[in-house]
Design a protein around this motif. Structure first.
Motif, PDB file in Angstrom:
ATOM      1  N   PRO A  32       0.764  -1.395  -0.042  1.00  0.00           N
ATOM      2  CA  PRO A  32       0.044   0.063   0.133  1.00  0.00           C
ATOM      3  C   PRO A  32       0.771   1.356   0.005  1.00  0.00           C
ATOM      4  O   PRO A  32       0.288   2.298  -0.370  1.00  0.00           O
ATOM      5  N   LEU A  33       1.972   1.138   0.499  1.00  0.00           N
ATOM      6  CA  LEU A  33       2.946   2.286   0.318  1.00  0.00           C
ATOM      7  C   LEU A  33       4.071   2.201  -0.471  1.00  0.00           C
ATOM      8  O   LEU A  33       4.429   0.975  -0.786  1.00  0.00           O
ATOM      9  N   GLY A  34       4.495   3.269  -1.146  1.00  0.00           N
ATOM     10  CA  GLY A  34       5.560   3.078  -2.239  1.00  0.00           C
ATOM     11  C   GLY A  34       6.703   2.994  -1.361  1.00  0.00           C
ATOM     12  O   GLY A  34       6.879   3.221  -0.179  1.00  0.00           O
ATOM     13  N   ALA A  35       7.915   2.648  -1.808  1.00  0.00           N
ATOM     14  CA  ALA A  35       9.431   2.703  -1.272  1.00  0.00           C
ATOM     15  C   ALA A  35       9.482   3.765  -0.624  1.00  0.00           C
ATOM     16  O   ALA A  35      10.006   3.797   0.683  1.00  0.00           O
ATOM     17  N   ALA A  36       9.557   5.061  -1.223  1.00  0.00           N
ATOM     18  CA  ALA A  36       9.976   6.219  -0.505  1.00  0.00           C
ATOM     19  C   ALA A  36       9.070   6.661   0.727  1.00  0.00           C
ATOM     20  O   ALA A  36       9.462   7.097   1.682  1.00  0.00           O
ATOM     21  N   ASP A  37       7.816   6.405   0.560  1.00  0.00           N
ATOM     22  CA  ASP A  37       6.926   6.569   1.647  1.00  0.00           C
ATOM     23  C   ASP A  37       7.160   5.524   2.860  1.00  0.00           C
ATOM     24  O   ASP A  37       7.271   6.255   3.967  1.00  0.00           O
ATOM     25  N   LEU A  38       7.487   4.600   2.435  1.00  0.00           N
ATOM     26  CA  LEU A  38       7.711   3.377   3.511  1.00  0.00           C
ATOM     27  C   LEU A  38       9.047   4.084   4.409  1.00  0.00           C
ATOM     28  O   LEU A  38       9.344   3.996   5.469  1.00  0.00           O
ATOM     29  N   LEU A  39      10.179   4.418   3.446  1.00  0.00           N
ATOM     30  CA  LEU A  39      11.443   4.625   4.201  1.00  0.00           C
ATOM     31  C   LEU A  39      11.291   6.069   4.938  1.00  0.00           C
ATOM     32  O   LEU A  39      11.966   5.987   5.845  1.00  0.00           O
ATOM     33  N   ARG A  40      10.359   7.046   4.126  1.00  0.00           N
ATOM     34  CA  ARG A  40      10.074   8.234   5.277  1.00  0.00           C
ATOM     35  C   ARG A  40       9.724   7.724   6.588  1.00  0.00           C
ATOM     36  O   ARG A  40      10.325   8.397   7.629  1.00  0.00           O
ATOM     37  N   GLN A  41       8.840   6.823   6.566  1.00  0.00           N
ATOM     38  CA  GLN A  41       8.253   6.271   7.979  1.00  0.00           C
ATOM     39  C   GLN A  41       9.524   5.661   8.823  1.00  0.00           C
ATOM     40  O   GLN A  41       9.436   6.151   9.946  1.00  0.00           O
ATOM     41  N   LEU A  42      10.356   4.994   8.211  1.00  0.00           N
ATOM     42  CA  LEU A  42      11.156   4.318   8.856  1.00  0.00           C
ATOM     43  C   LEU A  42      12.111   5.074   9.393  1.00  0.00           C
ATOM     44  O   LEU A  42      12.898   4.741  10.699  1.00  0.00           O
ATOM     45  N   VAL A  43      12.464   6.060   9.080  1.00  0.00           N
ATOM     46  CA  VAL A  43      13.426   7.078   9.601  1.00  0.00           C
ATOM     47  C   VAL A  43      13.211   7.318  10.992  1.00  0.00           C
ATOM     48  O   VAL A  43      14.088   7.429  11.911  1.00  0.00           O
ATOM     49  N   TYR A  44      11.685   7.570  11.347  1.00  0.00           N
ATOM     50  CA  TYR A  44      11.335   7.909  12.666  1.00  0.00           C
ATOM     51  C   TYR A  44      11.029   6.545  13.713  1.00  0.00           C
ATOM     52  O   TYR A  44      10.691   6.903  14.823  1.00  0.00           O
ATOM     53  N   LEU A  45      11.266   5.316  13.198  1.00  0.00           N
ATOM     54  CA  LEU A  45      10.828   4.342  13.914  1.00  0.00           C
ATOM     55  C   LEU A  45      11.944   3.733  14.496  1.00  0.00           C
ATOM     56  O   LEU A  45      13.150   3.690  13.996  1.00  0.00           O
ATOM     57  N   PRO A  46      11.750   3.444  16.006  1.00  0.00           N
ATOM     58  CA  PRO A  46      12.838   2.831  16.813  1.00  0.00           C
ATOM     59  C   PRO A  46      13.546   1.410  16.387  1.00  0.00           C
ATOM     60  O   PRO A  46      14.287   1.017  16.374  1.00  0.00           O
ATOM     61  N   GLN A  47      12.401   0.773  15.827  1.00  0.00           N
ATOM     62  CA  GLN A  47      12.749  -0.628  15.108  1.00  0.00           C
ATOM     63  C   GLN A  47      13.257  -0.743  13.914  1.00  0.00           C
ATOM     64  O   GLN A  47      13.506  -2.000  13.586  1.00  0.00           O
ATOM     65  N   ALA A  48      13.692   0.333  13.429  1.00  0.00           N
ATOM     66  CA  ALA A  48      14.416   0.411  12.052  1.00  0.00           C
ATOM     67  C   ALA A  48      15.510   1.392  12.173  1.00  0.00           C
ATOM     68  O   ALA A  48      15.441   2.399  12.946  1.00  0.00           O
ATOM     69  N   SER A  49      16.627   1.316  11.188  1.00  0.00           N
ATOM     70  CA  SER A  49      17.530   2.114  11.143  1.00  0.00           C
ATOM     71  C   SER A  49      18.035   2.262   9.766  1.00  0.00           C
ATOM     72  O   SER A  49      18.129   1.023   8.970  1.00  0.00           O
ATOM     73  N   ILE A  50      18.050   3.330   9.374  1.00  0.00           N
ATOM     74  CA  ILE A  50      18.549   3.688   7.792  1.00  0.00           C
ATOM     75  C   ILE A  50      19.845   4.601   7.999  1.00  0.00           C
ATOM     76  O   ILE A  50      19.824   5.527   8.661  1.00  0.00           O
TER      77      ILE A  50
END
Length: 153
Positions: A32-50
């Motif tokens: 449901p989310l494009g790669a860019a939208d998902l990556l933008r969300q992951l920037v702020y999530l503690p269970q992910a690091s980019i």
């Protein structure tokens, strides 16, 4: 050439997506989310690091580490979901710099193991092996459509 690895910012996401288009397209799974939208969300999530690798203020590589708890592993498992390098730069050095930072981050977050898809060829395998990674058997997976996502045959 020197490579600086740092945490990604929202402003880095478009470049990271441009570098990873071929990798993301090869998987062929649409959500449901494009790669860019998902990556933008992951920037702020503690269970992910980019992380991104920079050279002369330009993003030349990037990687995504996602965390999941595991009773079997006795802690968290860090999954390297994406690792991309600009083909015009030294893949060995950029990969090494990104993996070093991913391992440090995973350790700091309580991971007991880090996993990734098997490298696509002997050169890529050698890059990962140089950073301490080894084959741990093939993975199995099942594609699941996210709630609200269009189904593809």
């Amino acid at each position: 050439m020197e490579y600086l690895v740092r945490a990604a910012r929202v402003t880095d996401i478009d470049r990271l997506v441009a570098l990873s288009d071929a990798t993301i397209d090869a998987v062929g799974v649409a959500g449901p989310l494009g790669a860019a939208d998902l990556l933008r969300q992951l920037v702020y999530l503690p269970q992910a690091s980019i992380f991104v690798a920079e050279s002369q203020r330009s993003v030349v590589g990037g990687a995504v580490l996602a965390l999941r708890p595991s009773v079997v592993a006795g802690g968290y498992v860090g999954a390297i979901d994406l690792l991309v390098v600009d083909p015009d730069h030294d893949a060995d050095r950029v990969t090494a710099a990104l993996l070093e930072e991913l391992v440090r981050s995973a350790s700091n977050k309580g991971c007991t193991v880090i996993e990734a898809a098997l490298p696509s060829g002997p050169e890529a395998g050698a890059r990962w092996a140089a950073q301490g990674f080894s084959a741990a058997g093939p993975r199995i997976q099942r594609i699941v459509a996210a709630a609200g996502a269009a189904r593809h045959p």
